[in-house]
Design an enzyme around this catalytic site. Sequence first.
Site, PDB file in Angstrom:
ATOM      1  N   ARG A 176       2.228   0.157  -0.776  1.00  0.00           N
ATOM      2  CA  ARG A 176       2.182   1.111  -1.934  1.00  0.00           C
ATOM      3  C   ARG A 176       3.286   1.740  -1.928  1.00  0.00           C
ATOM      4  O   ARG A 176       3.775   2.377  -0.766  1.00  0.00           O
ATOM      5  CB  ARG A 176       0.825   2.001  -1.841  1.00  0.00           C
ATOM      6  CG  ARG A 176      -0.294   1.250  -2.136  1.00  0.00           C
ATOM      7  CD  ARG A 176      -0.533   0.838  -3.758  1.00  0.00           C
ATOM      8  NE  ARG A 176      -1.739   0.083  -3.896  1.00  0.00           N
ATOM      9  CZ  ARG A 176      -1.874  -1.032  -3.659  1.00  0.00           C
ATOM     10  NH1 ARG A 176      -1.043  -1.810  -3.399  1.00  0.00           N
ATOM     11  NH2 ARG A 176      -2.995  -1.589  -4.315  1.00  0.00           N
ATOM     12  N   GLN A 183       4.082   2.634 -11.496  1.00  0.00           N
ATOM     13  CA  GLN A 183       4.113   1.219 -12.069  1.00  0.00           C
ATOM     14  C   GLN A 183       3.730   1.299 -13.510  1.00  0.00           C
ATOM     15  O   GLN A 183       2.291   1.855 -13.947  1.00  0.00           O
ATOM     16  CB  GLN A 183       3.305   0.593 -11.295  1.00  0.00           C
ATOM     17  CG  GLN A 183       4.029   0.264  -9.828  1.00  0.00           C
ATOM     18  CD  GLN A 183       3.008  -0.654  -8.869  1.00  0.00           C
ATOM     19  OE1 GLN A 183       3.495  -1.009  -7.795  1.00  0.00           O
ATOM     20  NE2 GLN A 183       2.235  -1.353  -9.538  1.00  0.00           N
ATOM     21  N   HIS A 229       5.847  -5.852  -9.116  1.00  0.00           N
ATOM     22  CA  HIS A 229       4.705  -6.049  -8.306  1.00  0.00           C
ATOM     23  C   HIS A 229       3.804  -7.139  -8.517  1.00  0.00           C
ATOM     24  O   HIS A 229       2.989  -7.411  -9.617  1.00  0.00           O
ATOM     25  CB  HIS A 229       3.681  -4.563  -8.498  1.00  0.00           C
ATOM     26  CG  HIS A 229       2.708  -4.596  -7.449  1.00  0.00           C
ATOM     27  ND1 HIS A 229       1.700  -3.580  -7.303  1.00  0.00           N
ATOM     28  CD2 HIS A 229       2.085  -5.350  -6.567  1.00  0.00           C
ATOM     29  CE1 HIS A 229       0.836  -3.596  -6.431  1.00  0.00           C
ATOM     30  NE2 HIS A 229       1.093  -4.726  -5.891  1.00  0.00           N
TER      31      HIS A 229
END
Length: 396
Positions: free
Chosen positions: A294, A323, A347
Amino acid sequence: MSLFSASARAVQRGLSSSASTTRMLNGHTLAPTVNHTSNAGMKILAVLYKGGEAARQEPRLLGTVENQLGIRSWLEAQGHEYIVTDDKEGPNSVFQQHIKDAEVLITTPFHPGYLTRELAKNLKVCVTAGVGSDHIDLDAAVERDIQVLEVTGSNVTSVAEQVMMNILLLVRNFVPAHEMIQRGDWQVSDIARNAFDLEGKVIGTLGAGRIGYRVLERLRPFNPKELLYYDYNPLPADAAAKVGARRVEDLKDFVSQCDILTINAPLHEGTKGLINADLLKHFKKGAYIVNTARGAICNTEDVAAALKSGQLNGYAGDVWNVQPAPKNHPWRYMKNPLGGGNGMTPHYSGTTLDAQARYAEGTKQILENYFQGKAQEPANIIVGVGKYESKSYGQR
């Protein structure tokens, strides 16, 4: 933003329909819907990422708003209302408008719908299609008897492989070499002066759970000088012996020994901002960090400054503190003094096509268990009814 709803009641929430069945919400086109009248029907809200043309061309991109985890027909056949969107920011977003009366929330770590205490009013179940539920206020879930479930193990191989790729691309100085070729240049010395072997290095993992342990397994054939791990929970003696890993109990001592650090820990109050300016002073000068866990475990500005100064030689990963990452995020542009050391991507490590098949199937199984009143797999339960079931988020 895309939204798909199966409810006739949606008309009362501001939807409009034309004779051609094109329907709109806040100026956005909605997919055709199917009405349900079952009194037992539940409202299920999913926050997924927009796949665009790629998702239309590739139906195996199940974690997108276009392909909807492959469960729309299955849900609607049981009379449930299924709303899928990527619009999640602000009080007027589809997410915040529909979370008010949704019974089930499905979201992913890749485009998370952030569930705060204020929003978690009527939910019964939160499902993470993947692994990582730090986007949910877990304390509020405990207080309000909201179950929080993950598809544990669905992405562990995918992420562990990504970690290996990131370690190698940093140590071998791959990104600047590739950029050189794209520019049409050729100067081997400019790349080789900051390229190293993985063999003989000290490599540590912050967190030695399902992913961290798989990283250790994959590192061993590279013949490192030593493998280390830092974790509140020591590995069983036989598991540690199998990968030849040594536990270091003091964090500053741990990072000071590592040539390469890979972060494989969940985000919680104990890990948020853990990698900061103070801790970075204890790293070996020129060390590398790989973070596929993370983004918020690392302080954004402190990491960028350490890379710029050369305290870090490289930082790679696919997770960001926000994000999608804003265009001016420093991790997009940060470099080491030689103009390299940045291995950041969107991601996607845990959302390969193989992983998507696993977490879509796992999500369906969790929902089926819930519908039928069956017990969930213990490994998938983060928060049960009124209590934590997992220690992964700092609960000891």
